[in-house]
Design a protein around this motif. Structure first.
Motif, PDB file in Angstrom:
ATOM      1  N   UNK B  50     -22.615 -54.504  40.011  1.00  0.00           N
ATOM      2  CA  UNK B  50     -23.399 -55.681  39.630  1.00  0.00           C
ATOM      3  C   UNK B  50     -24.737 -55.251  38.999  1.00  0.00           C
ATOM      4  N   UNK B  51     -25.370 -54.236  39.574  1.00  0.00           N
ATOM      5  CA  UNK B  51     -26.716 -53.833  39.149  1.00  0.00           C
ATOM      6  C   UNK B  51     -26.690 -52.855  37.961  1.00  0.00           C
ATOM      7  N   UNK B  65     -14.374 -55.089  37.156  1.00  0.00           N
ATOM      8  CA  UNK B  65     -14.731 -53.863  37.887  1.00  0.00           C
ATOM      9  C   UNK B  65     -15.063 -54.209  39.339  1.00  0.00           C
ATOM     10  N   UNK B  66     -15.812 -55.289  39.538  1.00  0.00           N
ATOM     11  CA  UNK B  66     -16.165 -55.707  40.905  1.00  0.00           C
ATOM     12  C   UNK B  66     -14.901 -56.058  41.697  1.00  0.00           C
ATOM     13  N   UNK B  67     -13.980 -56.793  41.076  1.00  0.00           N
ATOM     14  CA  UNK B  67     -12.734 -57.124  41.795  1.00  0.00           C
ATOM     15  C   UNK B  67     -11.976 -55.846  42.172  1.00  0.00           C
ATOM     16  N   UNK B  68     -11.893 -54.899  41.233  1.00  0.00           N
ATOM     17  CA  UNK B  68     -11.224 -53.612  41.528  1.00  0.00           C
ATOM     18  C   UNK B  68     -11.870 -52.905  42.712  1.00  0.00           C
ATOM     19  N   UNK B  69     -13.209 -52.878  42.708  1.00  0.00           N
ATOM     20  CA  UNK B  69     -13.917 -52.139  43.762  1.00  0.00           C
ATOM     21  C   UNK B  69     -13.777 -52.816  45.118  1.00  0.00           C
ATOM     22  N   UNK B  70     -13.679 -54.146  45.126  1.00  0.00           N
ATOM     23  CA  UNK B  70     -13.486 -54.855  46.401  1.00  0.00           C
ATOM     24  C   UNK B  70     -12.136 -54.486  47.028  1.00  0.00           C
ATOM     25  N   UNK B  71     -11.144 -54.190  46.170  1.00  0.00           N
ATOM     26  CA  UNK B  71      -9.776 -53.902  46.617  1.00  0.00           C
ATOM     27  C   UNK B  71      -9.461 -52.424  46.776  1.00  0.00           C
TER      28      UNK B  71
END
Ligand SMILES: [Ca+2]
Lengths: 197, 197
Positions: B50-51, B65-71
């Motif tokens: 995010x940052x 990318x955020x969705x990938x990293x959450x999973x």
């Protein structure tokens, strides 16, 4: 600000954020093994948003909800977590959290500090559809962990069905009615089983 | 599948995901107080994305990318974490992780299981720009925590500058060259200070 100077500021913020992993909450993990911390709670909520987006009412932007949830508890680094069943001075808590937001978002380059602060302010205000869905998830996850753990934190905090319906049920019903319809009977069954006949 | 049946499946997945909070990693928190777990690590990485999105090269979709990293670490619930400096059988690990992905994503309604599994497969393949940026962040966060903690986990695992450059530096330089340019001199300074003269 040059690119390396921006990165210095961003990394100061991200290193400070690490401290959220040491802020503990009233709710335990699903297996009741220990209290949950606010960083792993924030991860779990973002995953809730990713998976449960289809149950959001109307026009909710799930990518924005996820960003809000990633940020929503950062102020607890300075202000601590406020258990939902505790007696608290709401004005004092709000003032501490505003100061915390000034300091923590203030570590970022100023344009980015303003953007992320606006997102946190929107979450706190709980007026937009995105913020109401994010708030609903923040209230929906703990009772699921309570149901999974046998109600450890409800027992410890002497929660009553009435308090759960008011403090947890109302914001879930406002921001995500389908999720409240799903969990309400499960919560009522748990409390009914504990009531002496 | 009806809406309540979908929600039953989604909640089974989200309750199972809770176990990622009990998977520990080789890296400690920034203050070295305890090992980090994979759930709070995943939150921190999503916050990094995010940052730090402005430092991604070319066409990177930060929301993906955020969705990938959450999973990305959910398979560790069954397969465990594999410390980057350990000697591991890569084929055996990959097979265990595929089985874990089958079981864990398989808890979801089938359309959603396929979508999220495809995102995890893309992350693992590390070929798309989104996946390479996500992988770069996954390698960039631990050395930052090591630098903050005084190198606790580098010392414990007898890491050498050479190993860090190969196993950590290469994927960061591929997916996020600006981040490698920023951290490489800091890592070299730390190792230089530890070399007997
Ligand atoms: Ca919260």
């Amino acid at each position: 600000m040059t690119a390396p100077a921006r990165l210095n500021a961003q990394m100061a913020f991200l290193n400070e954020a690490c401290r959220l992993k040491s802020v503990t909450r009233a709710t335990t993990l699903c297996d009741a093994s220990r209290p949950e911390n606010s960083a792993e709670h924030s991860w779990h909520l973002a995953l809730y948003a990713l998976v449960l987006g289809e149950h959001a009412p109307g026009d909710v932007d799930i990518a924005r909800v996820i960003r809000m949830l990633l940020l929503h508890d950062l102020v607890e680094i300075d202000a601590g977590d406020n258990p939902i069943y505790g007696q608290i001075d709401h004005a004092a808590v709000a003032a501490r959290e505003q100061e915390a937001a000034d300091r923590i978002f203030g570590l970022l380059p100023s344009d980015q500090a303003a953007d992320l602060r606006a997102l946190w302010d929107e979450f706190e205000a709980a007026e937009s559809a995105d913020a109401q869905f994010a708030k609903a998830l923040d209230r929906f996850q703990p009772p699921n962990q309570n149901l999974a753990s046998g109600g450890v934190s409800w027992l410890e905090h002497n929660a009553t069905l009435d308090k759960v319906e008011t403090r947890v049920g109302a914001p879930i019903a406002r921001g995500a009615p389908a999720l409240w319809d799903w969990i309400a009977p499960r919560i009522r069954t748990w409390f009914a089983a504990r009531t002496p006949h």
